[in-house]
Design an enzyme around this catalytic site. Structure first.
Site, PDB file in Angstrom:
ATOM      1  N   GLY A 159      14.737  -0.155   3.059  1.00 17.88           N
ATOM      2  CA  GLY A 159      13.793  -0.716   4.023  1.00 17.88           C
ATOM      3  C   GLY A 159      13.946  -2.222   4.148  1.00 17.88           C
ATOM      4  N   ARG A 160      13.215  -2.772   5.121  1.00 22.91           N
ATOM      5  CA  ARG A 160      13.106  -4.223   5.286  1.00 22.91           C
ATOM      6  C   ARG A 160      14.443  -4.951   5.271  1.00 22.91           C
ATOM      7  NH1 ARG A 160       7.522  -6.109   2.218  1.00 22.91           N
ATOM      8  NH2 ARG A 160       6.166  -4.981   3.644  1.00 22.91           N
ATOM      9  N   GLY A 161      15.272  -4.612   6.213  1.00 19.66           N
ATOM     10  CA  GLY A 161      16.586  -5.269   6.202  1.00 19.66           C
ATOM     11  C   GLY A 161      16.921  -6.068   7.453  1.00 19.66           C
TER      12      GLY A 161
END
Ligand SMILES: *[C@@H]1O[C@H](CO)[C@@H](O)[C@H](O)[C@H]1NC(C)=O
Length: 383
Positions: free
Chosen positions: A251-253
Site C-alpha cells: 500500500g501507499r506507494g
C-alpha cells in the site's frame, strides 16, 4: 587514547573531499545540503545526533551503522490489533489513544517495544548526510525534518524501527521544509511510514533512486509486505518521486492527500514497482498526481479509485493530452501482470501548468525503467 585519537584523525582526513554526489533534480533542484563544508564522520551516536541537529552547515559521512535500537531501552504498554489477518499482523501501539479513537473494536494486548524508535533524530538546515559504499546507515531510529531547508540524505540505510508495531516509528518524516533531497537510500523493516510528509508544506522535495524494501515478517496486510511505504499529506507539498524501486509493498506507494482543504502536487516518474500485493498510488482528496513512465510489474492495483486527481497515461491519446498543459507529451506508464491503469483526470494536469520542473523533466520510456532502476537505485552506486 592517543591511538584512538589519531585513528579518528586519519578517518576525518580520508573523508575530507567527500560531498553529496550528483545534483538534485525535480522540485529539489538547487539543494546543496552542507555544500563544501569539510566532511566529518561522527565518532558516536551522540555526535551524529548533535551534528544533525545543530545549526552549522555540515557534510556528515557515515561509514558504518549507527545502531540506536537499544539506546533508550524498552517500554511496555497497551497495543491493539486492528488487523485480524494472519500470519504475523502488525499491532498498533496505543499512542495518543489511537486505539480508542480509531480502532475502538480492536482487541487489546500488552507489548514491549524499543523506545528509541518512537523519537526520531532532528535534522537541521544545510546538512548533507552521506553513506559510504553500502556501509552507512542508522538502525532503530528515524530522521525528522521540521520546517528546515537545504538538506540532502543520500546513500544511507535506515532500518529496524519496531517493525512489528504501527506507531513504532517512521524512517524519514518531514513536517514542513523546502529543498530536501532524499536520494539513493535503502529503507526496510519500519513500524510505520518509510517516508512521510505533513502537515506543514514541503516545498520542495525530491525522493529519487531509493529502495523501498517492503519484504518483512510483520505486515498490516499479513502477506510479508509492508503497507506503509510513502505518505504525502503536507498542505502545499511539491514533490518529485522518481526512479525509486518499490518492492514487495502492499500500500501507499504513495498515498497522497486525505485532508480536506489541503493540496499536494506530486510528479512521479520512472519508478519501478515490483510485486505489490495491494495498491501503489492512492490519490485521496487534495491530491494532484501526475505519474508517467512508471513500470508496474505484478502490482495488484497500480492506482486506487480514491477521490483525488490522478493522471496516469497508458496510450498515445493520453500522453498527447499533456501537451496543452505542460508543453510536452507525457510518457506512458506500463503495467505488466498488474491491475488496470484507469485514471486520467485532467484536473491533475491543470495543476502543473506553471510547474517548471515538471515541464522540463527528462522522463525515460517505461520500457527502460526496470533495468535502469535495478542497476541504479539504493546503496553503493554513487559513493
Ligand atoms: C543555511 O545556509 C544559508 C545560506 O548560507 C543561510 O542563509 C542560513 O542561515 C543557513 N541556515 C542555518 C539554519 O544555518
Amino acid at each position: 587514547m592517543r591511538c584512538l585519537t589519531s585513528f579518528v584523525a586519519v578517518l576525518t582526513f580520508l573523508v575530507q573531499d567527500v560531498a553529496a554526489v550528483g545534483s538534485a533534480f525535480g522540485y529539489a533542484t538547487g539543494t546543496t545540503g552542507g555544500g563544501s563544508a569539510t566532511a566529518q564522520t561522527p565518532s558516536s551516536n551522540a555526535e551524529l545526533v548533535s551534528w544533525l541537529g545543530d545549526s552549522t552547515a555540515r557534510v556528515i559521512v557515515l561509514d558504518k551503522i549507527y545502531d540506536f535500537t537499544d539506546s533508550e531501552g524498552s517500554a511496555t504498554g497497551t497495543a491493539c490489533a486492528p488487523w485480524t489477518c494472519s500470519p504475523n499482523p502488525q499491532l498498533a501501539i496505543d499512542q495518543n489513544s489511537w486505539c480508542e479513537n480509531y480502532e475502538a473494536g480492536a482487541a487489546k494486548t500488552t507489548v514491549t517495544y524499543k523506545k528509541a524508535g518512537i523519537t526520531p533524530i532532528a535534522v537541521g538546515s544545510n546538512k548533507t548526510l552521506l553513506g559510504k559504499g553500502k556501509a552507512g546507515g542508522i538502525a532503530g531510529k528515524g530522521l525528522k525534518i521540521t520546517g528546515k531547508s537545504n538538506i540532502i540524505i543520500q546513500n544511507i540505510r535506515i532500518y529496524q524501527i519496531n517493525p512489528q508495531f504501527v506507531w513504532g516509528g517512521d524512517a524519514i518524516q518531514i513536517d514542513g521544509g523546502s529543498k530536501i533531497w532524499i536520494d539513493h537510500n535503502y529503507i526496510q523493516y519500519i513500524g510505520r511510514q518509510m517516508v512521510v510528509t505533513g502537515y506543514g508544506a514541503v516545498t520542495a522535495a525530491t525522493f529519487s533512486n531509493n529502495v523501498f524494501e517492503g519484504a518483512g515478517t510483520y505486515s498490516a496486510t499479513c502477506n510479508g509486505r509492508h503497507y506503509w511505504a510513502a505518505l504525502f499529506t503536507g498542505n502545499g507539498d511539491q514533490i518529485t518521486f522518481a526512479l525509486n524501486y518499490v518492492y514487495m509493498t502492499s500500500g501507499r506507494g504513495p498515498h497522497v492527500g486525505g485532508t480536506s482543504g489541503y493540496k499536494q502536487y506530486i510528479h512521479a516518474y520512472n519508478n519501478y514497482y515490483v510485486s505489490v500485493a495491494g495498491h501503489a498510488f492512492d490519490p485521496q482528496v487534495g491530491a494532484y498526481v501526475l505519474a508517467e513512465g512508471n513500470y508496474f510489474n505484478t502490482v495488484d492495483q497500480p492506482v486506487t479509485t480514491a477521490t483525488g486527481y490522478a493522471f496516469l497515461p497508458v496510450d498515445s491519446t493520453h500522453t498527447a493530452q499533456c501537451s496543452s498543459y505542460i508543453g510536452r507529451a507525457c510518457v506512458a506508464n506500463t503495467a505488466l501482470s498488474s491491475g488496470t491503469l484507469n485514471r486520467n483526470d485532467l484536473g491533475a494536469l491543470s495543476a502543473f501548468t506553471s510547474a517548471t520542473y515538471v515541464k522540463s523533466a527528462s522522463v525515460k520510456a517505461a520500457s527502460e525503467v526496470g533495468a535502469f532502476v535495478q542497476a541504479n537505485a539504493g546503496l553503493g552506486i554513487i559513493n
